[in-house]
Design a protein around this motif. Structure first.
Motif, mmCIF file in Angstrom:
data_model
loop_
_atom_site.group_PDB
_atom_site.id
_atom_site.type_symbol
_atom_site.label_atom_id
_atom_site.label_comp_id
_atom_site.label_asym_id
_atom_site.label_seq_id
_atom_site.Cartn_x
_atom_site.Cartn_y
_atom_site.Cartn_z
ATOM 1 N N ALA A 1 0.845 -1.198 0.000
ATOM 2 C CA ALA A 1 0.000 0.000 0.000
ATOM 3 C C ALA A 1 0.882 1.250 0.000
ATOM 4 O O ALA A 1 0.656 2.194 -0.772
ATOM 5 C CB ALA A 1 -0.915 -0.012 1.224
ATOM 6 N N ALA A 2 1.912 1.240 0.845
ATOM 7 C CA ALA A 2 2.836 2.388 0.895
ATOM 8 C C ALA A 2 3.561 2.534 -0.445
ATOM 9 O O ALA A 2 3.692 3.650 -0.967
ATOM 10 C CB ALA A 2 3.842 2.196 2.032
ATOM 11 N N ILE A 3 3.983 1.406 -1.010
ATOM 12 C CA ILE A 3 4.709 1.449 -2.294
ATOM 13 C C ILE A 3 3.822 2.041 -3.396
ATOM 14 O O ILE A 3 4.285 2.827 -4.228
ATOM 15 C CB ILE A 3 5.218 0.031 -2.670
ATOM 16 C CG1 ILE A 3 6.356 -0.369 -1.723
ATOM 17 C CG2 ILE A 3 5.692 -0.030 -4.122
ATOM 18 C CD1 ILE A 3 6.736 -1.843 -1.758
ATOM 19 N N SER A 4 2.525 1.712 -3.373
ATOM 20 C CA SER A 4 1.628 2.244 -4.411
ATOM 21 C C SER A 4 1.558 3.775 -4.329
ATOM 22 O O SER A 4 1.522 4.457 -5.344
ATOM 23 C CB SER A 4 0.230 1.625 -4.299
ATOM 24 O OG SER A 4 -0.422 2.083 -3.129
ATOM 25 N N VAL A 5 1.597 4.306 -3.103
ATOM 26 C CA VAL A 5 1.577 5.771 -2.927
ATOM 27 C C VAL A 5 2.944 6.357 -3.308
ATOM 28 O O VAL A 5 3.030 7.391 -3.978
ATOM 29 C CB VAL A 5 1.219 6.141 -1.460
ATOM 30 C CG1 VAL A 5 1.301 7.641 -1.233
ATOM 31 C CG2 VAL A 5 -0.166 5.611 -1.111
ATOM 32 N N LEU A 6 4.004 5.663 -2.920
ATOM 33 C CA LEU A 6 5.358 6.136 -3.286
ATOM 34 C C LEU A 6 5.512 6.181 -4.812
ATOM 35 O O LEU A 6 6.095 7.105 -5.357
ATOM 36 C CB LEU A 6 6.435 5.234 -2.668
ATOM 37 C CG LEU A 6 6.580 5.313 -1.139
ATOM 38 C CD1 LEU A 6 7.499 4.209 -0.618
ATOM 39 C CD2 LEU A 6 7.117 6.691 -0.715
ATOM 40 N N VAL B 1 11.101 0.200 2.292
ATOM 41 C CA VAL B 1 9.843 -0.218 2.925
ATOM 42 C C VAL B 1 10.039 -1.652 3.417
ATOM 43 O O VAL B 1 10.621 -2.471 2.700
ATOM 44 C CB VAL B 1 8.682 -0.179 1.889
ATOM 45 C CG1 VAL B 1 7.380 -0.673 2.503
ATOM 46 C CG2 VAL B 1 8.503 1.222 1.306
ATOM 47 N N THR B 2 9.568 -1.941 4.611
ATOM 48 C CA THR B 2 9.680 -3.321 5.125
ATOM 49 C C THR B 2 8.384 -4.079 4.869
ATOM 50 O O THR B 2 7.432 -3.531 4.317
ATOM 51 C CB THR B 2 9.968 -3.336 6.635
ATOM 52 O OG1 THR B 2 8.851 -2.754 7.315
ATOM 53 C CG2 THR B 2 11.242 -2.583 6.980
ATOM 54 N N GLY B 3 8.368 -5.328 5.295
ATOM 55 C CA GLY B 3 7.168 -6.141 5.132
ATOM 56 C C GLY B 3 7.237 -7.378 5.999
ATOM 57 O O GLY B 3 8.077 -7.491 6.892
#
Ligand code: BGC
Length: 365
Positions: free
Chosen positions: A244-249, A260-262
């Motif tokens: 989700a964060a990557i999609s915004v980034l 980003v971690t996971g």
């Protein structure tokens, strides 16, 4: 210990009317055994917060029960607490002698466990501990260790990128999931000293209700706006939140620049790592978790007791819960192949299209 268990088993069997004459039981130790066929019910939490539940847990649990010739009923509550309780009631009515749950929160989890107990059905907390609950066993990973690997992973990726005084955002898991608390304890143990020493700055810290990936994107978008675009590292508690964060980034052309971690080593998470958009994930060998839990469930269903050799303190119930805690493993681009080698994700599903080349570069075989 053993005496206590047998007392429980006997009470349980009386309650279900399952206690029969044990002429051939081979000794008084078996007083609690019964001739009811083992039947095990499992309630998974949802199918959206992580690909693991339907993609891995269901498969491995079913395989383990089938291999042992034990009847099982595996259902998914789809993040609906009412449905969770209804499924449990139906399973109990349909005669399961063991119920294994991944709770949606400790309140409804406890209600289900206590009801099962009152009906003579043994219970296991699978992956998530139900605080104040009454499960006979808890089977999971060392969840603080999971968080610690995430914290260390973020530090490693920021160091590799040579980022000075990074601005960090937290995307924590569900506030009703005890695991999310443990993960946070783990990554805080690594990052808080850095915040305290003014080496790192924490610019955002939000929990994502029910681990909802869509909400996570909205939350991260707000974090990024509030930080005026200056976020240098994202501690995302699982691969879904990370994605989700990557999609915004990506929308802000910041993907690949911001580590980003996971967690969960999902296909999507591993592909994000191969693409350079995600720094790391945490692999939890779900097959081992499912095998350990099914072994305990089958023993319980047969009225037997197994010693796990370890307990976990339930701080709310002030109870030491017999537990199995497995070791997690950090995965970076250079050891993505470990997950493939373990059979958790296949090369065929991971290395599709553009990922074929990236797989070769990362040594995925
Ligand atoms: C599990 C994680 C999972 C998360 C969301 C946690 O309780 O331990 O593996 O990603 O729930 O489903």
């Amino acid at each position: 210990m053993r005496k206590g268990f047998l007392t429980f088993a006997a009470v349980g069997l009386l309650a279900t009317g399952g206690l029969t004459a044990c002429g051939d039981d081979g000794g008084s130790d078996q007083a609690g055994s019964n001739d009811k066929k083992p039947k095990i019910g499992v309630i998974l939490p949802d199918s959206k917060s992580s690909a693991r539940w339907e993609g891995a847990d269901r498969k491995y649990l079913k395989e383990a029960f089938d291999a042992a010739g034990v009847e099982s009923d595996i259902q998914n509550a789809q993040n609906d607490k009412t449905a969770f309780q209804t499924i449990a009631d139906q399973m109990i009515t349909n005669g399961v002698n063991v119920l294994m749950i991944v709770n949606l929160d400790s309140g409804t989890g406890k209600a289900v466990l206590d009801k099962a107990k009152s009906q003579g059905v043994a219970t296991i907390d699978y992956d998530r501990l139900t605080l104040g609950g009454s499960a006979q066993y808890y089977v999971s990973f060392d969840n603080e260790a999971v968080g610690k690997l995430q914290g260390e992973g973020l530090v490693k990726c920021l160091t590799d990128k040579n980022v000075k005084n990074p601005a960090i955002s937290y995307l924590n898991g569900s506030p009703t999931d005890n695991n999310a608390t443990l993960f946070k304890n783990g990554y805080d143990s690594v990052l808080k000293p850095k915040f305290d020493a003014n080496e790192y700055t924490k610019v955002a810290d939000d929990s994502v209700p029910a681990w909802d990936n869509a909400q996570a994107a909205t939350i991260f978008e707000q974090q990024l706006t509030k930080a005026r675009g200056k976020i240098d590292g994202v501690l995302a508690a699982n691969d879904g939140l990370g994605n989700a964060a990557i999609s915004v980034l990506k929308k802000n052309k910041l993907n690949g620049k911001v580590p980003v971690t996971g967690q969960d080593a999902t296909k999507e998470g591993l592909q994000n790592i191969l693409a350079g958009d995600q720094c790391m994930t945490v692999y939890k060998a779900v097959k081992k978790e499912a095998d350990a839990a099914s072994e305990l469930a089958i023993a319980l269903a047969k009225g037997e007791k197994k010693d796990t050799g370890q307990t976990v303190k339930d701080p709310e119930g002030n109870r030491d819960v017999p537990s199995v805690l497995l070791e997690p493993k950090a995965i970076y681009k250079d050891n993505v192949n470990d997950v493939v080698a373990d059979g958790y994700v296949t090369k065929e599903e991971l290395c599709t299209g553009d990922f074929a080349k990236l797989c070769t570069e990362a040594g995925v075989s």
